[in-house]
Structure formats: C-alpha cells, structure tokens
Design an enzyme around this catalytic site. Sequence first.
Site, PDB file in Angstrom:
ATOM      1  N   TYR A  25     -18.821  18.748 -17.454  1.00 15.68           N
ATOM      2  CA  TYR A  25     -18.792  19.425 -19.639  1.00 15.68           C
ATOM      3  C   TYR A  25     -17.716  18.100 -19.602  1.00 15.68           C
ATOM      4  O   TYR A  25     -16.847  17.716 -19.144  1.00 15.68           O
ATOM      5  CB  TYR A  25     -17.818  20.294 -19.388  1.00 15.68           C
ATOM      6  CG  TYR A  25     -17.470  20.922 -21.271  1.00 15.68           C
ATOM      7  CD1 TYR A  25     -16.002  20.568 -21.087  1.00 15.68           C
ATOM      8  CD2 TYR A  25     -18.229  21.209 -21.724  1.00 15.68           C
ATOM      9  CE1 TYR A  25     -15.717  20.561 -22.884  1.00 15.68           C
ATOM     10  CE2 TYR A  25     -18.098  21.482 -22.969  1.00 15.68           C
ATOM     11  CZ  TYR A  25     -16.150  21.438 -23.271  1.00 15.68           C
ATOM     12  OH  TYR A  25     -15.571  22.235 -24.587  1.00 15.68           O
TER      13      TYR A  25
ATOM     14  N   ASP B 148     -16.351  10.112 -16.646  1.00 16.68           N
ATOM     15  CA  ASP B 148     -15.509  11.516 -17.508  1.00 16.68           C
ATOM     16  C   ASP B 148     -14.506  11.946 -16.047  1.00 16.68           C
ATOM     17  O   ASP B 148     -13.824  12.612 -15.903  1.00 16.68           O
ATOM     18  CB  ASP B 148     -16.215  12.052 -18.782  1.00 16.68           C
ATOM     19  CG  ASP B 148     -15.225  13.089 -19.074  1.00 16.68           C
ATOM     20  OD1 ASP B 148     -15.620  14.170 -19.461  1.00 16.68           O
ATOM     21  OD2 ASP B 148     -13.736  12.952 -18.827  1.00 16.68           O
TER      22      ASP B 148
ATOM     23  N   LYS C 244      -6.183  14.676 -21.441  1.00 18.69           N
ATOM     24  CA  LYS C 244      -5.185  16.019 -21.044  1.00 18.69           C
ATOM     25  C   LYS C 244      -3.820  14.931 -20.346  1.00 18.69           C
ATOM     26  O   LYS C 244      -2.713  15.220 -21.101  1.00 18.69           O
ATOM     27  CB  LYS C 244      -5.664  16.525 -19.822  1.00 18.69           C
ATOM     28  CG  LYS C 244      -7.263  17.127 -20.119  1.00 18.69           C
ATOM     29  CD  LYS C 244      -7.776  17.279 -18.599  1.00 18.69           C
ATOM     30  CE  LYS C 244      -9.233  18.505 -19.658  1.00 18.69           C
ATOM     31  NZ  LYS C 244      -9.049  19.266 -20.146  1.00 18.69           N
TER      32      LYS C 244
HETATM   33  P1  KE4 Z   1     -11.249  18.442 -24.823  1.00 18.87           P
HETATM   34  O1  KE4 Z   1     -11.895  17.556 -26.237  1.00 18.87           O
HETATM   35  O2  KE4 Z   1     -11.528  19.567 -25.167  1.00 18.87           O
HETATM   36  O3  KE4 Z   1      -9.721  17.440 -25.337  1.00 18.87           O
HETATM   37  O4  KE4 Z   1     -11.190  17.474 -24.193  1.00 18.87           O
HETATM   38  C1  KE4 Z   1     -12.926  17.642 -24.020  1.00 18.87           C
HETATM   39  C2  KE4 Z   1     -13.213  17.401 -22.064  1.00 18.87           C
HETATM   40  C3  KE4 Z   1     -14.045  16.089 -21.397  1.00 18.87           C
HETATM   41  N1  KE4 Z   1     -14.056  15.749 -20.470  1.00 18.87           N
HETATM   42  C4  KE4 Z   1     -14.008  17.018 -19.328  1.00 18.87           C
HETATM   43  C5  KE4 Z   1     -13.860  16.361 -17.791  1.00 18.87           C
HETATM   44  C6  KE4 Z   1     -13.189  18.032 -20.039  1.00 18.87           C
HETATM   45  O5  KE4 Z   1     -12.799  18.783 -18.451  1.00 18.87           O
HETATM   46  C7  KE4 Z   1     -12.761  18.304 -21.018  1.00 18.87           C
HETATM   47  C8  KE4 Z   1     -12.834  19.510 -21.536  1.00 18.87           C
HETATM   48  N2  KE4 Z   1     -12.146  20.816 -20.152  1.00 18.87           N
HETATM   49  C9  KE4 Z   1     -11.823  22.226 -20.859  1.00 18.87           C
HETATM   50  C10 KE4 Z   1     -11.869  22.848 -19.558  1.00 18.87           C
HETATM   51  N3  KE4 Z   1     -12.336  23.152 -18.939  1.00 18.87           N
HETATM   52  C11 KE4 Z   1     -10.482  22.436 -21.717  1.00 18.87           C
HETATM   53  C12 KE4 Z   1     -10.545  24.081 -22.228  1.00 18.87           C
HETATM   54  C13 KE4 Z   1     -10.934  23.906 -23.389  1.00 18.87           C
HETATM   55  O6  KE4 Z   1     -12.659  23.711 -23.866  1.00 18.87           O
HETATM   56  O7  KE4 Z   1     -10.433  25.307 -23.893  1.00 18.87           O
END
Ligand code: KE4
Length: 430
Positions: A144, A239, A267
């Site tokens: 993801y 990523d 993060k």
């Molecule tokens: P954000 O747009 O949520 O800040 O980041 C997206 C993203 C991009 N790349 C990786 C590897 C990620 O894990 C994420 C976001 N991770 C999720 C948890 N698996 C965020 C939690 C959520 O969607 O509420």
Amino acid sequence: MPDTTSRSLFERALRSIPGGVNSPVRAFRAVGGDPIFVQRAEGARLVGADGTAYIDYVGSWGPMILGHAHPDVVRAVQEAAVRGLSYGAPTELEVRFAERVKTLYPSIELLRCVSSGTEATMSAIRAARGFTKRDYIVKFEGCYHGHADHLLVKAGSGLATFGTPDSGGVPEGIAKTTLTLPFNDEGTLRALFTERGEHIAAVIVEPVVGNMGCVAPQPGFLESIIGVCRDHGAVSIFDEVMTGCRLAPGGAQEMFQLQPDMTTLGKIVGGGMPLAVYGGRSDIMSSISPLGSVYQAGTLSGNPVAVSAGLATLEHLVPALYDRLERLGQRLEDGLERAIAASGVTACVQRVGSMITVFFCDGPVRSWKDADRADRKRFAAFFGGMLRRGVYWPPAQFEAAFISGAHTEDDIDRTIEAAAQSLEALSDAD
Ligand code: KE4
C-alpha cells in the site's frame, strides 16, 4: 468492560463522519466491535475515552517510535508554535531538516517536504513519469502506498495485465497504467521488463512490507528491482513511509545497504505531525517545478511546527534505540511463538526489527498470495482477546504492529501473557 464512553462518541461520530472515523482502518471493521476513542497517550500507553490504559502497538501506525508525547518532541512543537503556526514561506528549519534527512539517506540528493505519505508517493511517481516521459508504473500485490488514484489498483486477471481499480472513483483509464506483480517474485519482474520495459516509468515497493502484515524481501529481490530499473531507464522508488527511520535511522536502504533512485518517507520523520518527504537523484528531482515541468505544491509543505517535531525526533534516532527495539522485538517474537505452540492454533510470527505481525495461517508468508490464506475470523477473535486484556494490537490482520523505545520488558511480558490467554481461548473454542 465495554467502553460506553467510546460507544456514545462513536454514535455521535457516525452522524457527522463517514464510518465515524477519519481513516477507514480505525473503524474496527476488520475485527468487529466499536473503535476505542482515545483521550490521551503517553509513552507506550494509549488511554481510551473511559480512562482505560492499553499497551499500544499501533503507535499511530508507525510514527511513535519514541513513544507518545515524548517531552523533547512536545517541547519542540510548543516552542515552534509560539513563533507562528505556518508562514507559507521558506525557513531555516526546512533547510536544516533537509540536510539532516540527506545525511541519513545518502541516496537522496534533493528532497521536497509534503504533508502525508500519499502526497509523497503521488509526487514521486509524477516526478518519475515526468523525468522518463513514460506512463506505466509497477507496484506489488499487498503493498500500500497511500490513496492516490493510480495506486488504488489491483492486479489484472493475468500477471502484469492492465490494472483494474481497487476503489470506487478510480477511472479505468488511470488504473490501467499501473501494472501489479507478486512481491518477492524476481522472475515476473524481469519478464515484464523484457516485454514492456521501455514503457515503464517506475517501480514502487515497500522494501519491507507492512501493509499485508510484516513481510521481508527475499535475498536479491530488492537488488533486482534497482537493477532492472537501471537497465531499462526506469526509476526505482523505495516507499519507506513506514520503514524509514523504523528499521534503522536510514530505513530499509541502510539495513540492506541499497540505493534506490527515489525514496518516500513519512510517519516517524514527522514525529507524528503531518510531514512527509519525497526525494532522490538530483537529475530526477530537477524535473520538479520551479526547476522543471513537473508541478507539485502545498500550502503546509515544510510546515515549521511539523518540521520542528521531525527534527526533535530525528535527534533521538541513535544506535542504542535500535539495539533496544531489536531486543524487545526478539523477546516478543519468541514469547508469541511459544504461546502459539502451546495453544496449537495455526499461526506464525513474522518480524523485522520493531515491526511484527501474527498471521493466522502457516508460514512463511512471502507474498500476498501467502498472506491471503490468513484466517480473518481468528485474527478478529485474537484482537478482541488482546484488547480485553489491556493490549491495543493493530485492528486488522494485514497490518504491522510497532514496538517503541518507551515499551518495557514488563510490557512485552504482559503482552505475551495476554496473547497466550487469547490464543488459548481460541483453541478452546475449536
Ligand atoms: P499517509 O497518506 O497515510 O500518510 O501514508 C500513506 C502510506 C504510504 N506508504 C506506506 C508504506 C504506508 O504504510 C502508508 C500509510 N500506512 C497506513 C497503515 N498501514 C496508514 C494508516 C491509515 O491508513 O489510517
């Protein structure tokens, strides 16, 4: 005891917010029951609306590697805020932050700050497409990368066929420029590039996957991505929104001693504030406006309060922290494995550093095809057992749990005991 305060807050939230939450995974749909509304958090503890304290393994989905409300990070935010919350103009803070990130990530020659991981991956892909003047991108099943249209795509019917939307609202025309391959499968990657390499702008990968649960790369897989991109003029994008500063100060690329063409971070790098980064080779990043034709912008990009939280966090990413996370991670992994063996429940534990997942299927889990065999119902029952015993585990099978520097050996041992009792209850229910 059910948290009636969370229940009444959830009922109110449902009247104003889709699903009652501002991000879907928080709704507990994968595990059942009502989400716990949080009133505060400190160190390794999350406190629910009714005052119940939980040992927290979500850590805001990764950012809280130092534990919640670390005094140095809170102080940095307070001191920044009184100087103004946002200027929409460059600051010395952003220059210092960019220099610090480049020190930790030698593969990054130029970088841009944005406000979320989604913005970071979306912008990195646009830069790769603008630089290569190609349209197709490659991602891997189970990875993801945020919710940009071209990344909400599932594998086509056959291998490497045109993608199809994995979400409402994503046009077929956009989805079909994303090709999806199995993670850890070097053969299909090479075959795709042999067939279509000259049309591929980039390959984006979670170098250690967290979003299908914790899945490590097989030896040589990440190297093959970097190599095949180099050989065909495509851009390799790590990523590291989740793995960055998590697996090492320099993320997975430090752990595996690799240099991708581009990297995204999020993060931890923002210390829990809305701050993310994309960057990489200067020839690619020089395509970004105002230097080049690729447009990317943001009102709050490089926000001084968020950057202050990031800088304060980066100061604590010292070797002793990662040594401690490895010791706590090994202790938890060993304890969970003992509890699974004693219960007779079919499950396996996979861990890389302070990222860990209990899969309710036989191991090893090396791809989405493996992970998809997991018993979702059993995971949900395990999650409920942990929550009732004071442990806030990620509310979804296909997520990683995170250990912080604020967790103690006693927290780990209490978690193992809660897991043993929850697993025992599962095997009794059989
Ligand atoms: P954000 O747009 O949520 O800040 O980041 C997206 C993203 C991009 N790349 C990786 C590897 C990620 O894990 C994420 C976001 N991770 C999720 C948890 N698996 C965020 C939690 C959520 O969607 O509420």
